[in-house]
Design a protein around this motif. Structure first.
Motif, PDB file in Angstrom:
ATOM      1  N   PRO A  10     -17.477  15.579  -0.875  1.00  0.00           N
ATOM      2  CA  PRO A  10     -16.298  16.474  -0.575  1.00  0.00           C
ATOM      3  C   PRO A  10     -16.492  17.398  -1.812  1.00  0.00           C
ATOM      4  CG  PRO A  10     -15.729  14.107  -0.020  1.00  0.00           C
ATOM      5  CD  PRO A  10     -17.179  14.437  -0.707  1.00  0.00           C
ATOM      6  N   GLY A  11     -16.193  18.715  -1.575  1.00  0.00           N
ATOM      7  CA  GLY A  11     -16.339  19.633  -2.743  1.00  0.00           C
ATOM      8  C   GLY A  11     -17.573  19.970  -2.915  1.00  0.00           C
ATOM      9  N   CYS A  12     -18.481  19.317  -2.526  1.00  0.00           N
ATOM     10  CA  CYS A  12     -20.107  19.557  -2.915  1.00  0.00           C
ATOM     11  C   CYS A  12     -20.775  19.468  -1.627  1.00  0.00           C
ATOM     12  CB  CYS A  12     -20.357  18.456  -3.944  1.00  0.00           C
ATOM     13  SG  CYS A  12     -22.165  18.479  -4.494  1.00  0.00           S
ATOM     14  N   ASP A  13     -20.416  20.703  -0.762  1.00  0.00           N
ATOM     15  CA  ASP A  13     -21.223  20.492   0.543  1.00  0.00           C
ATOM     16  C   ASP A  13     -21.625  21.844   1.173  1.00  0.00           C
ATOM     17  OD1 ASP A  13     -18.703  21.458   0.978  1.00  0.00           O
ATOM     18  OD2 ASP A  13     -18.109  19.799   2.244  1.00  0.00           O
ATOM     19  N   HIS A  14     -21.819  22.825  -0.142  1.00  0.00           N
ATOM     20  CA  HIS A  14     -22.191  24.414   0.493  1.00  0.00           C
ATOM     21  C   HIS A  14     -23.664  24.146   0.748  1.00  0.00           C
ATOM     22  CE1 HIS A  14     -18.151  24.954  -0.926  1.00  0.00           C
ATOM     23  NE2 HIS A  14     -18.485  25.693  -2.265  1.00  0.00           N
ATOM     24  N   PRO A  15     -24.026  25.352   1.708  1.00  0.00           N
ATOM     25  CA  PRO A  15     -25.506  25.341   1.631  1.00  0.00           C
ATOM     26  C   PRO A  15     -26.167  26.201   0.493  1.00  0.00           C
ATOM     27  CG  PRO A  15     -24.223  27.092   3.355  1.00  0.00           C
ATOM     28  CD  PRO A  15     -23.127  26.036   2.527  1.00  0.00           C
ATOM     29  N   TYR A  16     -27.356  26.280   0.243  1.00  0.00           N
ATOM     30  CA  TYR A  16     -27.954  27.222  -0.737  1.00  0.00           C
ATOM     31  C   TYR A  16     -28.269  28.468  -0.217  1.00  0.00           C
ATOM     32  CZ  TYR A  16     -28.104  22.640  -3.021  1.00  0.00           C
ATOM     33  OH  TYR A  16     -28.028  21.354  -3.700  1.00  0.00           O
ATOM     34  N   ASN A  17     -27.535  29.331  -0.807  1.00  0.00           N
ATOM     35  CA  ASN A  17     -27.680  30.883  -0.553  1.00  0.00           C
ATOM     36  C   ASN A  17     -28.348  31.709  -1.707  1.00  0.00           C
ATOM     37  OD1 ASN A  17     -26.662  31.243   2.080  1.00  0.00           O
ATOM     38  ND2 ASN A  17     -24.577  30.822   1.206  1.00  0.00           N
ATOM     39  N   LEU A  18     -29.327  32.369  -1.016  1.00  0.00           N
ATOM     40  CA  LEU A  18     -29.782  33.243  -2.257  1.00  0.00           C
ATOM     41  C   LEU A  18     -28.837  34.307  -2.766  1.00  0.00           C
ATOM     42  CD1 LEU A  18     -33.747  34.320  -1.262  1.00  0.00           C
ATOM     43  CD2 LEU A  18     -32.997  32.682  -2.676  1.00  0.00           C
TER      44      LEU A  18
ATOM     45  N   GLY B  76     -26.997  20.375  -7.194  1.00  0.00           N
ATOM     46  CA  GLY B  76     -26.134  19.476  -6.557  1.00  0.00           C
ATOM     47  C   GLY B  76     -25.145  18.676  -7.177  1.00  0.00           C
ATOM     48  N   CYS B  77     -24.692  17.766  -6.926  1.00  0.00           N
ATOM     49  CA  CYS B  77     -23.729  17.086  -7.859  1.00  0.00           C
ATOM     50  C   CYS B  77     -23.804  15.503  -7.657  1.00  0.00           C
ATOM     51  CB  CYS B  77     -22.299  17.286  -7.651  1.00  0.00           C
ATOM     52  SG  CYS B  77     -21.720  18.425  -6.016  1.00  0.00           S
ATOM     53  N   GLU B  78     -23.568  14.758  -8.465  1.00  0.00           N
ATOM     54  CA  GLU B  78     -23.367  13.214  -8.498  1.00  0.00           C
ATOM     55  C   GLU B  78     -22.137  12.923  -7.774  1.00  0.00           C
ATOM     56  OE1 GLU B  78     -25.464  11.289 -10.086  1.00  0.00           O
ATOM     57  OE2 GLU B  78     -26.547  13.011 -10.360  1.00  0.00           O
ATOM     58  N   LYS B  79     -22.130  11.738  -6.853  1.00  0.00           N
ATOM     59  CA  LYS B  79     -20.917  11.282  -6.472  1.00  0.00           C
ATOM     60  C   LYS B  79     -19.847  10.933  -7.457  1.00  0.00           C
ATOM     61  CE  LYS B  79     -19.989   7.714  -2.936  1.00  0.00           C
ATOM     62  NZ  LYS B  79     -19.817   8.569  -1.743  1.00  0.00           N
ATOM     63  N   ASP B  80     -18.620  11.233  -6.862  1.00  0.00           N
ATOM     64  CA  ASP B  80     -17.475  11.020  -7.938  1.00  0.00           C
ATOM     65  C   ASP B  80     -17.486  12.362  -9.254  1.00  0.00           C
ATOM     66  OD1 ASP B  80     -16.773   8.914  -6.460  1.00  0.00           O
ATOM     67  OD2 ASP B  80     -18.257   7.615  -7.811  1.00  0.00           O
ATOM     68  N   SER B  81     -18.163  13.340  -9.059  1.00  0.00           N
ATOM     69  CA  SER B  81     -18.211  14.378  -9.990  1.00  0.00           C
ATOM     70  C   SER B  81     -16.832  15.236 -10.000  1.00  0.00           C
ATOM     71  CB  SER B  81     -19.628  15.034  -9.829  1.00  0.00           C
ATOM     72  OG  SER B  81     -19.532  15.801  -8.631  1.00  0.00           O
ATOM     73  N   SER B  82     -16.030  15.025  -9.040  1.00  0.00           N
ATOM     74  CA  SER B  82     -14.908  15.973  -8.839  1.00  0.00           C
ATOM     75  C   SER B  82     -15.421  17.177  -8.520  1.00  0.00           C
ATOM     76  CB  SER B  82     -13.724  15.744  -9.788  1.00  0.00           C
ATOM     77  OG  SER B  82     -14.228  16.109 -10.949  1.00  0.00           O
ATOM     78  N   ALA B  83     -16.205  17.632  -7.981  1.00  0.00           N
ATOM     79  CA  ALA B  83     -16.945  18.844  -7.759  1.00  0.00           C
ATOM     80  C   ALA B  83     -15.707  19.779  -7.311  1.00  0.00           C
ATOM     81  CB  ALA B  83     -18.132  19.099  -7.240  1.00  0.00           C
ATOM     82  N   GLN B  84     -14.798  19.267  -6.390  1.00  0.00           N
ATOM     83  CA  GLN B  84     -13.750  19.995  -5.750  1.00  0.00           C
ATOM     84  C   GLN B  84     -12.692  20.971  -6.679  1.00  0.00           C
ATOM     85  OE1 GLN B  84     -14.073  16.934  -5.291  1.00  0.00           O
ATOM     86  NE2 GLN B  84     -12.322  15.410  -5.312  1.00  0.00           N
ATOM     87  N   ASP B  85     -12.920  20.382  -8.060  1.00  0.00           N
ATOM     88  CA  ASP B  85     -11.795  20.938  -8.983  1.00  0.00           C
ATOM     89  C   ASP B  85     -12.665  22.132  -9.439  1.00  0.00           C
ATOM     90  OD1 ASP B  85     -10.429  18.920  -8.652  1.00  0.00           O
ATOM     91  OD2 ASP B  85     -11.258  17.810 -10.331  1.00  0.00           O
ATOM     92  N   ILE B  86     -13.910  22.394  -8.990  1.00  0.00           N
ATOM     93  CA  ILE B  86     -14.653  23.624  -9.789  1.00  0.00           C
ATOM     94  C   ILE B  86     -14.324  25.037  -8.637  1.00  0.00           C
ATOM     95  CG2 ILE B  86     -17.010  24.983 -10.155  1.00  0.00           C
ATOM     96  CD1 ILE B  86     -17.724  21.909 -10.775  1.00  0.00           C
ATOM     97  N   SER B  87     -13.651  25.926  -9.477  1.00  0.00           N
ATOM     98  CA  SER B  87     -13.359  27.230  -8.525  1.00  0.00           C
ATOM     99  C   SER B  87     -13.962  28.432  -9.096  1.00  0.00           C
ATOM    100  CB  SER B  87     -11.767  27.360  -8.520  1.00  0.00           C
ATOM    101  OG  SER B  87     -11.329  27.304 -10.096  1.00  0.00           O
TER     102      SER B  87
END
Ligand SMILES: *[C@@H]1O[C@H](CO)[C@@H](O)[C@H](O)[C@H]1NC(C)=O
Ligand SMILES: *[C@@H]1O[C@H](CO)[C@@H](O)[C@H](O)[C@H]1NC(C)=O
Length: 276
Positions: free
Chosen positions: A40-48, A144-155
């Motif tokens: 969750p919060g870490c599920d974007h596709p990779y775009n150029l 990418g991110c580690e699990k529990d990295s609270s990536a959803q806080d990155i805006s």
């Protein structure tokens, strides 16, 4: 009766080809899903990403980067992007709270020593509007991110560029020049995907073209057969066949033109390879 069957065969082929071409037009819109796991919060596709840059106000060569699994999405067009001053993080790896003023700027950090999400959170906490990570190699890498990295806080948006691009920005900044950056992510898949797409497009055109000629040939045979039994020949149906063949010719031609245009676009916009 034979005429009706033939018509439905051409109709089916036409539909097949239309769906085939439309299907791959949509594939062109897709982006690279990547191999790194999604959370969750870490599920974007990779775009150029296109990285436009200015040194003391003069536009430089646009660099190519890649987005991360996390962070804010970038605009699809340059005109919707924001031109911001670039500032090096201090420490340069952006692993611990920066002592340089980052507010409203693009923080530049080097790869390594901590997670990408940590770098992004540190830059964000110091007020950076975006983070640019310089890779330690020439290739683009998946952030990418580690699990529990609270990536959803990155805006803020996070972009990685190849080492050479980072070095050229570094030279300008070290010279005391003002470097400004603008990111945007045009809707385009990474190079490997679009090469596959072009290949499929070419194969699709050839397959469709050969199906057309097969139908055209079977129609000719039917016509010859019809000549032997004039009772079944009607001027109206002969006219119809001709019209149908014209339509098929036009369709194959436009598919080929479409492909040419795509290849042209591809070579104009360049790719990862051109940047190395
Ligand atoms: C920038 O260049 C200087 C040398 O001119 C070097 O010491 C420094 O590590 C470089 N910074 C980056 C981010 O590569
Ligand atoms: C069919 O076409 C031929 C010549 O193309 C013409 O002589 C004939 O009158 C036409 N028949 C009908 C029914 O239109």
């Amino acid at each position: 009766m034979a005429f009706a069957a033939r018509r439905s065969l051409s109709l089916r082929t036409i539909l097949f080809c239309i769906f085939f071409l439309i299907g791959f037009s949509f594939a062109e819109e897709a982006s690279h899903d990547g191999d790194s796991p999604k959370f969750p919060g870490c599920d974007h596709p990779y775009n150029l990403v296109k990285v436009k840059n200015w040194v003391n106000g003069a536009g430089g060569e646009t660099l190519t980067g890649i987005t991360a699994r996390f962070g804010a999405f970038l605009p699809k067009e340059a005109k919707n992007g924001v031109r911001l001053t670039a500032v090096f993080s201090n420490p340069l790896n952006s692993c611990s709270p920066s002592s340089s003023k980052l507010s409203g700027s693009v923080a530049i950090a080097v790869r390594g020593e901590c997670d990408f999400t940590t770098k992004a959170k540190v830059a964000q906490s110091r007020g950076a509007a975006a983070l640019l990570v310089i890779n330690d190699k020439e290739e683009l890498a998946e952030m990418g991110c580690e699990k529990d990295s609270s990536a959803q806080d990155i805006s803020i948006p996070v972009v990685l560029i190849p080492n050479s691009g980072g070095q050229s920005l570094n030279r300008s900044i070290m010279d005391g020049q003002k470097v400004e950056l603008l990111f945007y992510a045009p809707v385009r898949p990474p190079v490997d995907l679009s090469v596959i797409f072009l290949w499929m497009m070419a194969v699709g055109t050839v397959v469709c073209a050969s199906l057309w000629s097969e139908i055209a040939a079977s129609e000719e045979n039917e016509e010859r057969y019809n000549e032997l039994s004039p009772k079944e020949t009607s001027n109206a149906s002969a006219f119809k066949d001709d019209a149908e063949k014209d339509f098929l010719d036009i369709d194959v031609k436009s598919a080929e033109e479409n492909l040419d245009r795509m290849i042209l676009m591809e070579s104009k916009s360049g790719g990862i390879e051109n940047q190395n």
